[in-house]
Design a protein around this motif. Structure first.
Motif, PDB file in Angstrom:
ATOM      1  N   TYR A  84      12.264  -6.052   7.125  1.00  0.00           N
ATOM      2  CA  TYR A  84      11.383  -7.162   7.509  1.00  0.00           C
ATOM      3  C   TYR A  84      10.083  -6.666   8.123  1.00  0.00           C
ATOM      4  N   TYR A  85      10.170  -5.644   8.987  1.00  0.00           N
ATOM      5  CA  TYR A  85       8.979  -5.192   9.700  1.00  0.00           C
ATOM      6  C   TYR A  85       7.919  -4.613   8.767  1.00  0.00           C
ATOM      7  N   TRP A  86       8.285  -4.170   7.564  1.00  0.00           N
ATOM      8  CA  TRP A  86       7.284  -3.704   6.610  1.00  0.00           C
ATOM      9  C   TRP A  86       6.299  -4.826   6.283  1.00  0.00           C
ATOM     10  N   PHE A  87       6.790  -6.042   6.232  1.00  0.00           N
ATOM     11  CA  PHE A  87       5.956  -7.182   5.851  1.00  0.00           C
ATOM     12  C   PHE A  87       5.339  -7.871   7.066  1.00  0.00           C
ATOM     13  N   ALA A  88       5.998  -7.790   8.196  1.00  0.00           N
ATOM     14  CA  ALA A  88       5.527  -8.484   9.394  1.00  0.00           C
ATOM     15  C   ALA A  88       4.459  -7.694  10.161  1.00  0.00           C
ATOM     16  N   ASP A  89       4.510  -6.385  10.105  1.00  0.00           N
ATOM     17  CA  ASP A  89       3.627  -5.538  10.900  1.00  0.00           C
ATOM     18  C   ASP A  89       2.399  -5.112  10.107  1.00  0.00           C
ATOM     19  N   HIS A  90       1.223  -5.341  10.682  1.00  0.00           N
ATOM     20  CA  HIS A  90      -0.041  -5.002  10.012  1.00  0.00           C
ATOM     21  C   HIS A  90      -0.112  -3.522   9.646  1.00  0.00           C
ATOM     22  N   ARG A 141       2.051  -2.793   6.612  1.00  0.00           N
ATOM     23  CA  ARG A 141       1.427  -3.320   5.378  1.00  0.00           C
ATOM     24  C   ARG A 141       0.301  -2.412   4.926  1.00  0.00           C
ATOM     25  N   ALA A 142      -0.483  -1.912   5.878  1.00  0.00           N
ATOM     26  CA  ALA A 142      -1.585  -1.012   5.538  1.00  0.00           C
ATOM     27  C   ALA A 142      -1.050   0.345   5.063  1.00  0.00           C
ATOM     28  N   ARG A 143      -0.043   0.855   5.741  1.00  0.00           N
ATOM     29  CA  ARG A 143       0.525   2.167   5.382  1.00  0.00           C
ATOM     30  C   ARG A 143       1.076   2.178   3.966  1.00  0.00           C
ATOM     31  N   TYR A 144       1.813   1.129   3.608  1.00  0.00           N
ATOM     32  CA  TYR A 144       2.430   1.054   2.288  1.00  0.00           C
ATOM     33  C   TYR A 144       1.575   0.309   1.270  1.00  0.00           C
ATOM     34  N   ARG A 145       0.388  -0.134   1.710  1.00  0.00           N
ATOM     35  CA  ARG A 145      -0.563  -0.833   0.846  1.00  0.00           C
ATOM     36  C   ARG A 145       0.101  -2.034   0.155  1.00  0.00           C
ATOM     37  N   ILE A 146       0.788  -2.824   0.946  1.00  0.00           N
ATOM     38  CA  ILE A 146       1.495  -4.003   0.436  1.00  0.00           C
ATOM     39  C   ILE A 146       0.485  -5.115   0.187  1.00  0.00           C
TER      40      ILE A 146
END
Length: 78
Positions: free
Chosen positions: A24-30, A33-38
């Motif tokens: 969840y935190y991959w999508f919730a944390d800015h 999102r920037a690190r994985y370029r989501i």
């Protein structure tokens, strides 16, 4: 003629995490999102995603890195 992407509903962090089976935190944390370029959209303070874009992103990441998104190699899954 309607653009199919415009007709696609937007999903939130929980739905994105559940759909891709990622934390969840991959999508919730800015920063994540920037690190994985989501790919995401900011709507005021809300963050939204398109499932088709997330699916393409996940496929691209796993194909270019030779790994799944959690970091284990494809050989580890066999």
């Amino acid at each position: 003629m309607n653009n199919p992407i415009e007709a696609e509903p937007m999903i939130d962090n929980k739905q994105a995490a559940a759909a891709l089976r990622l934390p969840y935190y991959w999508f919730a944390d800015h920063q994540m999102r920037a690190r994985y370029r989501i790919p995401h959209y900011l709507m005021g303070r809300l963050v939204r995603f398109r499932l088709s874009e997330l699916s393409a992103w996940a496929s691209q990441c796993s194909a270019t890195q030779g790994k799944n998104l959690t970091g284990s190699s494809a050989k580890d899954e066999k």
